[in-house]
Design a protein around this motif. Structure first.
Motif, PDB file in Angstrom:
ATOM      1  N   PHE A 199       3.419   8.505 -11.133  1.00 49.51           N
ATOM      2  CA  PHE A 199       2.745   8.029 -12.339  1.00 49.51           C
ATOM      3  C   PHE A 199       1.827   9.106 -12.925  1.00 49.51           C
ATOM      4  CE2 PHE A 199      -0.902   5.767 -14.256  1.00 49.51           C
ATOM      5  CZ  PHE A 199      -0.238   5.132 -15.286  1.00 49.51           C
ATOM      6  N   PHE A 200       1.053   9.745 -12.074  1.00 47.85           N
ATOM      7  CA  PHE A 200       0.143  10.785 -12.572  1.00 47.85           C
ATOM      8  C   PHE A 200       0.907  12.006 -13.083  1.00 47.85           C
ATOM      9  CE2 PHE A 200      -3.069   8.714  -9.709  1.00 47.85           C
ATOM     10  CZ  PHE A 200      -3.883   8.259 -10.732  1.00 47.85           C
ATOM     11  N   GLN A 225       0.823  -1.207   0.000  1.00 48.90           N
ATOM     12  CA  GLN A 225       0.000   0.000   0.000  1.00 48.90           C
ATOM     13  C   GLN A 225       0.859   1.260   0.000  1.00 48.90           C
ATOM     14  OE1 GLN A 225      -2.615  -0.349   3.352  1.00 48.90           O
ATOM     15  NE2 GLN A 225      -3.995  -1.820   2.341  1.00 48.90           N
ATOM     16  N   LEU A 243       2.204   1.739  -3.565  1.00 51.49           N
ATOM     17  CA  LEU A 243       1.203   2.305  -4.460  1.00 51.49           C
ATOM     18  C   LEU A 243       0.930   3.771  -4.151  1.00 51.49           C
ATOM     19  CD1 LEU A 243      -1.435  -0.596  -4.723  1.00 51.49           C
ATOM     20  CD2 LEU A 243       0.309   0.072  -6.394  1.00 51.49           C
ATOM     21  N   TYR A 244       0.924   4.104  -2.870  1.00 53.93           N
ATOM     22  CA  TYR A 244       0.624   5.481  -2.468  1.00 53.93           C
ATOM     23  C   TYR A 244       1.688   6.448  -2.980  1.00 53.93           C
ATOM     24  CZ  TYR A 244      -0.314   9.447   0.615  1.00 53.93           C
ATOM     25  OH  TYR A 244      -0.581  10.697   1.094  1.00 53.93           O
ATOM     26  N   HIS A 245       2.946   6.050  -2.905  1.00 54.01           N
ATOM     27  CA  HIS A 245       4.018   6.951  -3.319  1.00 54.01           C
ATOM     28  C   HIS A 245       4.234   6.935  -4.835  1.00 54.01           C
ATOM     29  CE1 HIS A 245       4.960   6.569   1.003  1.00 54.01           C
ATOM     30  NE2 HIS A 245       5.470   7.787   0.862  1.00 54.01           N
ATOM     31  N   THR A 246       4.082   5.799  -5.465  1.00 55.23           N
ATOM     32  CA  THR A 246       4.311   5.735  -6.920  1.00 55.23           C
ATOM     33  C   THR A 246       3.155   6.317  -7.715  1.00 55.23           C
ATOM     34  OG1 THR A 246       3.409   3.478  -6.917  1.00 55.23           O
ATOM     35  CG2 THR A 246       5.819   3.731  -6.754  1.00 55.23           C
ATOM     36  N   SER A 247       1.975   6.398  -7.107  1.00 57.66           N
ATOM     37  CA  SER A 247       0.839   6.953  -7.854  1.00 57.66           C
ATOM     38  C   SER A 247       1.076   8.419  -8.204  1.00 57.66           C
ATOM     39  CB  SER A 247      -0.446   6.796  -7.046  1.00 57.66           C
ATOM     40  OG  SER A 247      -0.337   7.499  -5.814  1.00 57.66           O
TER      41      SER A 247
END
Length: 290
Positions: free
Chosen positions: A18-19, A8, A11-15
């Motif tokens: 990515f955006f 989690q 995903l929280y940091h890579t999102s």
């Protein structure tokens, strides 16, 4: 941290990254398409390129200003927070963490409240507002041992340093000036002091204010009695010194031939006259007439 939490967090940091990459690609692609279309327009080529560049410059300026305002506002909020501030609310940490912190904080508060003194006195300590305030009785009682040793000067050559028997035996160095056959009060006082000191050393129960008061009184009485007996002993020794010196010297004798001078003479009769007659005198001789 478990694998689920690590995933989690990933995903929280890579999102965000990515955006940001997607938005950057879309912005570059849109700029490329608009620029190519504006460049192919012959009669308005320059105006279209200028408008496109101006729009993107304005967009970049607005974006930078927005980001800078956010950074400035966040820093201002952080500076306004007190330094000992700890994020414990659910707005700062996850709800489960916030609930756990609140539960532990409540439990600690209850324990601290129950541990507070409700009678204004803690065992082994002096009561506030008295002469024993903020005094630990055990420490005070044990601290008087050096003072008693300075008063009595006990001999520890045949006893361990922790023994109190030499302290009691040292009272024999200060005998009373007039023994009456009764127990020496100085020895009784020192013995009672030794008992209180032993309890303060080894007893699990804390000493009381009465024990500290008794030790304070005993130390004062012992000091006074020792000083008084020492003064009497010194005075007796000072009186005995001249008498011994006089008795050791030879006594002087007066000469036996000296007597008061002896005067020989006739005794005279003293008389007192009363009415023309001298009392105590011999009557006059009367001659008879023939």
């Amino acid at each position: 941290m478990s694998a689920r939490h690590r995933f989690q967090s990933f995903l929280y940091h890579t999102s965000f990254t990515f955006f940001i990459l997607i938005l950057s690609a879309l912005m570059v692609g849109s700029a490329w398409g608009l620029g190519e279309q504006a460049w192919r327009t012959d009669h308005q080529r320059r105006w279209n390129v200028f408008a496109l560049v101006a729009a993107y410059v304005a967009f970049l300026i607005v974006s930078v200003m927005h980001v800078w305002s956010r950074v400035f506002s966040v820093k201002k909020v952080l500076r306004s927070m007190p330094k000992p501030y700890m994020p414990t609310k659910n707005v700062d940490v996850p709800r489960r963490v916030s609930d756990l912190i609140q539960t532990e904080y409540s439990r600690t508060s209850v324990i601290a409240h129950l541990a507070q003194a409700t009678t204004g006195q803690q065992e082994g300590w002096g009561r506030p507002g008295t002469k024993w305030a903020d005094v630990h009785f055990r420490t005070y009682i044990l601290g008087t041992l050096d003072e008693m040793r300075n008063i009595l000067h006990p001999d520890y050559s045949h006893a361990p340093p922790t023994s109190l028997q030499p302290l009691i035996d040292a009272t024999a160095n200060f005998p009373p000036s007039e023994p009456d056959g009764k127990p020496d009060p100085l020895r009784l006082f020192v013995a009672s002091y030794a008992k209180i000191l032993e309890r303060a050393r080894y007893a699990a129960k804390e000493p009381t204010e009465g024990d500290a008061e008794a030790v304070h009184s005993v130390v004062g009485l012992v000091r006074g009695m020792v000083d008084l007996r020492t003064a009497k002993r010194d005075a007796a020794a000072a009186r005995a010194a001249p008498s011994s010196a006089t008795s050791s010297a030879q006594p002087s004798r007066e000469p036996s031939g000296s007597h008061a001078p002896h005067h020989r003479g006739r005794s005279r009769t003293l008389g007192v006259s009363f009415g023309g007659v001298e009392l105590g005198a011999k009557p006059p001789l009367h001659q008879s007439s023939w």
